[in-house]
Design a protein around this motif. Structure first.
Motif, PDB file in Angstrom:
ATOM      1  N   ALA A 123     -48.522   0.521 -36.943  1.00  0.00           N
ATOM      2  CA  ALA A 123     -49.303  -0.376 -36.093  1.00  0.00           C
ATOM      3  C   ALA A 123     -49.328  -1.774 -36.694  1.00  0.00           C
ATOM      4  O   ALA A 123     -49.211  -2.778 -35.978  1.00  0.00           O
ATOM      5  N   TYR A 124     -49.471  -1.854 -38.019  1.00  0.00           N
ATOM      6  CA  TYR A 124     -49.468  -3.144 -38.704  1.00  0.00           C
ATOM      7  C   TYR A 124     -48.129  -3.855 -38.479  1.00  0.00           C
ATOM      8  O   TYR A 124     -48.100  -5.052 -38.161  1.00  0.00           O
ATOM      9  N   GLN A 125     -47.033  -3.128 -38.622  1.00  0.00           N
ATOM     10  CA  GLN A 125     -45.710  -3.735 -38.431  1.00  0.00           C
ATOM     11  C   GLN A 125     -45.516  -4.212 -36.996  1.00  0.00           C
ATOM     12  O   GLN A 125     -44.966  -5.286 -36.759  1.00  0.00           O
ATOM     13  N   GLN A 126     -45.998  -3.426 -36.023  1.00  0.00           N
ATOM     14  CA  GLN A 126     -45.922  -3.848 -34.626  1.00  0.00           C
ATOM     15  C   GLN A 126     -46.729  -5.118 -34.417  1.00  0.00           C
ATOM     16  O   GLN A 126     -46.279  -6.040 -33.739  1.00  0.00           O
ATOM     17  N   MET A 127     -47.926  -5.157 -34.990  1.00  0.00           N
ATOM     18  CA  MET A 127     -48.785  -6.323 -34.823  1.00  0.00           C
ATOM     19  C   MET A 127     -48.188  -7.540 -35.510  1.00  0.00           C
ATOM     20  O   MET A 127     -48.221  -8.643 -34.965  1.00  0.00           O
ATOM     21  N   GLU A 128     -47.628  -7.337 -36.679  1.00  0.00           N
ATOM     22  CA  GLU A 128     -46.987  -8.446 -37.398  1.00  0.00           C
ATOM     23  C   GLU A 128     -45.832  -9.006 -36.565  1.00  0.00           C
ATOM     24  O   GLU A 128     -45.677 -10.219 -36.447  1.00  0.00           O
ATOM     25  N   LYS A 129     -45.059  -8.125 -35.971  1.00  0.00           N
ATOM     26  CA  LYS A 129     -43.944  -8.550 -35.118  1.00  0.00           C
ATOM     27  C   LYS A 129     -44.471  -9.326 -33.912  1.00  0.00           C
ATOM     28  O   LYS A 129     -43.934 -10.379 -33.561  1.00  0.00           O
ATOM     29  N   LEU A 130     -45.529  -8.822 -33.286  1.00  0.00           N
ATOM     30  CA  LEU A 130     -46.130  -9.529 -32.151  1.00  0.00           C
ATOM     31  C   LEU A 130     -46.644 -10.905 -32.565  1.00  0.00           C
ATOM     32  O   LEU A 130     -46.455 -11.887 -31.856  1.00  0.00           O
ATOM     33  N   LEU A 131     -47.277 -10.963 -33.695  1.00  0.00           N
ATOM     34  CA  LEU A 131     -47.863 -12.220 -34.166  1.00  0.00           C
ATOM     35  C   LEU A 131     -46.788 -13.266 -34.386  1.00  0.00           C
ATOM     36  O   LEU A 131     -46.899 -14.396 -33.925  1.00  0.00           O
ATOM     37  N   PHE A 132     -45.727 -12.885 -35.062  1.00  0.00           N
ATOM     38  CA  PHE A 132     -44.697 -13.859 -35.378  1.00  0.00           C
ATOM     39  C   PHE A 132     -43.732 -14.091 -34.228  1.00  0.00           C
ATOM     40  O   PHE A 132     -43.214 -15.181 -34.074  1.00  0.00           O
ATOM     41  N   ASP A 133     -43.502 -13.094 -33.376  1.00  0.00           N
ATOM     42  CA  ASP A 133     -42.651 -13.292 -32.209  1.00  0.00           C
ATOM     43  C   ASP A 133     -43.321 -14.175 -31.170  1.00  0.00           C
ATOM     44  O   ASP A 133     -42.665 -14.978 -30.526  1.00  0.00           O
ATOM     45  N   VAL A 134     -44.647 -14.043 -31.018  1.00  0.00           N
ATOM     46  CA  VAL A 134     -45.373 -14.871 -30.045  1.00  0.00           C
ATOM     47  C   VAL A 134     -45.254 -16.327 -30.451  1.00  0.00           C
ATOM     48  O   VAL A 134     -45.041 -17.203 -29.624  1.00  0.00           O
ATOM     49  N   SER A 135     -45.377 -16.605 -31.745  1.00  0.00           N
ATOM     50  CA  SER A 135     -45.307 -17.999 -32.181  1.00  0.00           C
ATOM     51  C   SER A 135     -43.919 -18.575 -31.972  1.00  0.00           C
ATOM     52  O   SER A 135     -43.745 -19.775 -31.894  1.00  0.00           O
TER      53      SER A 135
ATOM     54  N   LEU B 183     -67.781 -12.707 -38.253  1.00  0.00           N
ATOM     55  CA  LEU B 183     -67.331 -14.027 -38.688  1.00  0.00           C
ATOM     56  C   LEU B 183     -68.409 -15.065 -38.383  1.00  0.00           C
ATOM     57  O   LEU B 183     -69.027 -15.024 -37.321  1.00  0.00           O
ATOM     58  N   ASP B 184     -68.594 -15.985 -39.308  1.00  0.00           N
ATOM     59  CA  ASP B 184     -69.593 -17.033 -39.073  1.00  0.00           C
ATOM     60  C   ASP B 184     -68.898 -18.306 -38.589  1.00  0.00           C
ATOM     61  O   ASP B 184     -68.885 -19.330 -39.242  1.00  0.00           O
ATOM     62  N   THR B 185     -68.325 -18.185 -37.411  1.00  0.00           N
ATOM     63  CA  THR B 185     -67.617 -19.313 -36.821  1.00  0.00           C
ATOM     64  C   THR B 185     -68.054 -19.502 -35.378  1.00  0.00           C
ATOM     65  O   THR B 185     -68.361 -18.532 -34.686  1.00  0.00           O
ATOM     66  N   LEU B 186     -68.100 -20.741 -34.961  1.00  0.00           N
ATOM     67  CA  LEU B 186     -68.442 -21.025 -33.574  1.00  0.00           C
ATOM     68  C   LEU B 186     -67.200 -21.015 -32.693  1.00  0.00           C
ATOM     69  O   LEU B 186     -67.268 -20.703 -31.517  1.00  0.00           O
ATOM     70  N   GLU B 187     -66.060 -21.375 -33.281  1.00  0.00           N
ATOM     71  CA  GLU B 187     -64.821 -21.414 -32.528  1.00  0.00           C
ATOM     72  C   GLU B 187     -63.944 -20.233 -32.915  1.00  0.00           C
ATOM     73  O   GLU B 187     -63.725 -19.969 -34.090  1.00  0.00           O
ATOM     74  N   PHE B 188     -63.466 -19.542 -31.911  1.00  0.00           N
ATOM     75  CA  PHE B 188     -62.619 -18.366 -32.126  1.00  0.00           C
ATOM     76  C   PHE B 188     -61.672 -18.263 -30.949  1.00  0.00           C
ATOM     77  O   PHE B 188     -62.096 -18.357 -29.796  1.00  0.00           O
ATOM     78  N   ASP B 189     -60.384 -18.088 -31.230  1.00  0.00           N
ATOM     79  CA  ASP B 189     -59.411 -18.008 -30.145  1.00  0.00           C
ATOM     80  C   ASP B 189     -58.456 -16.847 -30.362  1.00  0.00           C
ATOM     81  O   ASP B 189     -58.593 -16.071 -31.313  1.00  0.00           O
ATOM     82  N   LEU B 190     -57.475 -16.744 -29.485  1.00  0.00           N
ATOM     83  CA  LEU B 190     -56.538 -15.634 -29.512  1.00  0.00           C
ATOM     84  C   LEU B 190     -55.753 -15.576 -30.822  1.00  0.00           C
ATOM     85  O   LEU B 190     -55.540 -14.494 -31.366  1.00  0.00           O
ATOM     86  N   GLU B 191     -55.333 -16.704 -31.340  1.00  0.00           N
ATOM     87  CA  GLU B 191     -54.597 -16.714 -32.609  1.00  0.00           C
ATOM     88  C   GLU B 191     -55.456 -16.153 -33.740  1.00  0.00           C
ATOM     89  O   GLU B 191     -54.960 -15.409 -34.584  1.00  0.00           O
ATOM     90  N   ASP B 192     -56.738 -16.512 -33.764  1.00  0.00           N
ATOM     91  CA  ASP B 192     -57.657 -15.983 -34.775  1.00  0.00           C
ATOM     92  C   ASP B 192     -57.785 -14.470 -34.633  1.00  0.00           C
ATOM     93  O   ASP B 192     -57.788 -13.735 -35.618  1.00  0.00           O
ATOM     94  N   LEU B 193     -57.900 -14.008 -33.392  1.00  0.00           N
ATOM     95  CA  LEU B 193     -58.012 -12.570 -33.138  1.00  0.00           C
ATOM     96  C   LEU B 193     -56.799 -11.820 -33.674  1.00  0.00           C
ATOM     97  O   LEU B 193     -56.935 -10.764 -34.297  1.00  0.00           O
ATOM     98  N   LYS B 194     -55.629 -12.368 -33.456  1.00  0.00           N
ATOM     99  CA  LYS B 194     -54.408 -11.712 -33.936  1.00  0.00           C
ATOM    100  C   LYS B 194     -54.450 -11.525 -35.450  1.00  0.00           C
ATOM    101  O   LYS B 194     -54.047 -10.481 -35.961  1.00  0.00           O
TER     102      LYS B 194
ATOM    103  N   LEU C  97     -65.360 -13.346 -27.735  1.00  0.00           N
ATOM    104  CA  LEU C  97     -64.036 -12.896 -27.304  1.00  0.00           C
ATOM    105  C   LEU C  97     -63.866 -13.247 -25.831  1.00  0.00           C
ATOM    106  O   LEU C  97     -64.367 -12.537 -24.960  1.00  0.00           O
ATOM    107  N   ASP C  98     -63.182 -14.338 -25.547  1.00  0.00           N
ATOM    108  CA  ASP C  98     -63.004 -14.747 -24.161  1.00  0.00           C
ATOM    109  C   ASP C  98     -62.093 -13.760 -23.426  1.00  0.00           C
ATOM    110  O   ASP C  98     -61.604 -12.783 -24.005  1.00  0.00           O
ATOM    111  N   ALA C  99     -61.852 -14.007 -22.162  1.00  0.00           N
ATOM    112  CA  ALA C  99     -61.062 -13.088 -21.340  1.00  0.00           C
ATOM    113  C   ALA C  99     -59.658 -12.888 -21.910  1.00  0.00           C
ATOM    114  O   ALA C  99     -59.120 -11.775 -21.881  1.00  0.00           O
TER     115      ALA C  99
END
Length: 157
Positions: A140-152, A113-124, A81-83
């Motif tokens: 909370a799920y609805q807020q997060m869903e809104k954040l996820l799709f509004d950010v994009s 997760l068994d991944t070497l690459e992980f970024d902010l989009e994956d975290l969301k 989890l980077d900064a």
């Protein structure tokens, strides 16, 4: 493995498709879709452990976030989890999408997760999967869903 989780979430869970599919049929469907069996088994195991959170989950209203408490990340967590990711988790706590317990669930699922690459989009997406799975976290799920799709769409500043 993460690709399998995303496929399952978008195809079955998020779209409210019928989830009464046995594991063998699901494995066959995922194999037919082009996923490797090892990734499929790892993803299904990951989801089983996510489902375990439903047992003993504390109502989010009962867990108040203490502004004086600070989460210290282990070296391994800091590498995954980077900064930017850690800052986003803090932001989600500040706007009360996550509380201390759900934050720890997210971190634990990220580390599984068994991944070497992980970024902010994956975290969301991991946050969305965790919140979707927990009873009482619909807001909370609805807020997060809104954040996820509004950010994009570039609406979050």
């Amino acid at each position: 493995m993460f690709d399998v989780l995303m496929y399952l979430f978008e195809t079955y869970i998020h779209n409210e498709a019928e989830m009464q599919v046995d594991q063998d049929t699901l494995t066959d469907d995922l194999t037919y879709a082009g996923f490797h069996r090892e990734d499929i088994y790892n993803a299904l195991n990951w989801l089983e452990k996510l489902a375990d959170y439903q047992k003993g989950f504390v109502d989010p209203i009962l867990l108040a976030n203490d502004p004086l408490l600070m989460r210290i990340y282990t070296e391994e967590e800091g590498q995954r989890l980077d900064a930017e990711c850690r800052g986003f988790l803090l932001f989600l706590e500040q706007i009360q999408v996550l509380n201390m317990e759900t934050r720890e669930m997210v971190i634990e699922r990220v580390m599984a997760l068994d991944t070497l690459e992980f970024d902010l989009e994956d975290l969301k997406w991991v946050v969305l999967m965790v919140l979707f799975n927990l009873p009482g976290c619909a807001n909370a799920y609805q807020q997060m869903e809104k954040l996820l799709f509004d950010v994009s769409e570039g609406m979050l500043h």
